[in-house]
Scaffold this motif. Sequence first.
Motif: not given
Length: 132
Positions: A6, A10, A14, A76-80, A86, A88
């Motif tokens: 994860q 991310a 980014r 920024t919020v990253v979700t995989s 992913a 973001a």
Amino acid sequence: MSESTQAWVAAGVRAVIGAHTQAQDAGRTDDIVALYTPDAILELPGMEPLQGHDALRAAFKGWEPTQPQLHMVGNTVVTSSGPDEATAASDVAFFHRGDSGWTVQVVGHYDDRFRRVDGTWLLQRRVTTFQA
């Protein structure tokens, strides 16, 4: 998915967002387009969606800066959803430097979808909204 995977996802996502911002503010159109999948879609308010490298290249070429500009992307919020996909969500403020100094031109939000292709993270879809 492991915590280290994860974090790796991310960091990769980014890095693409940062590279896009730096290239856009410097007017490096080809560098921007290289960050998108060949079938990528870019959605902007008030425009028909742009799809594919040719449409993206034409648009970003037309948007190359003529004066100093700066996109500040944050929160920024990253979700995989796996090692190769992913999403973001990021906030963005666009600044322009004119005769009286730097001013905020637009505040908005990016909803991005990424895909890893041959080991490289690329934007597959970016939906941009502007805040009132």
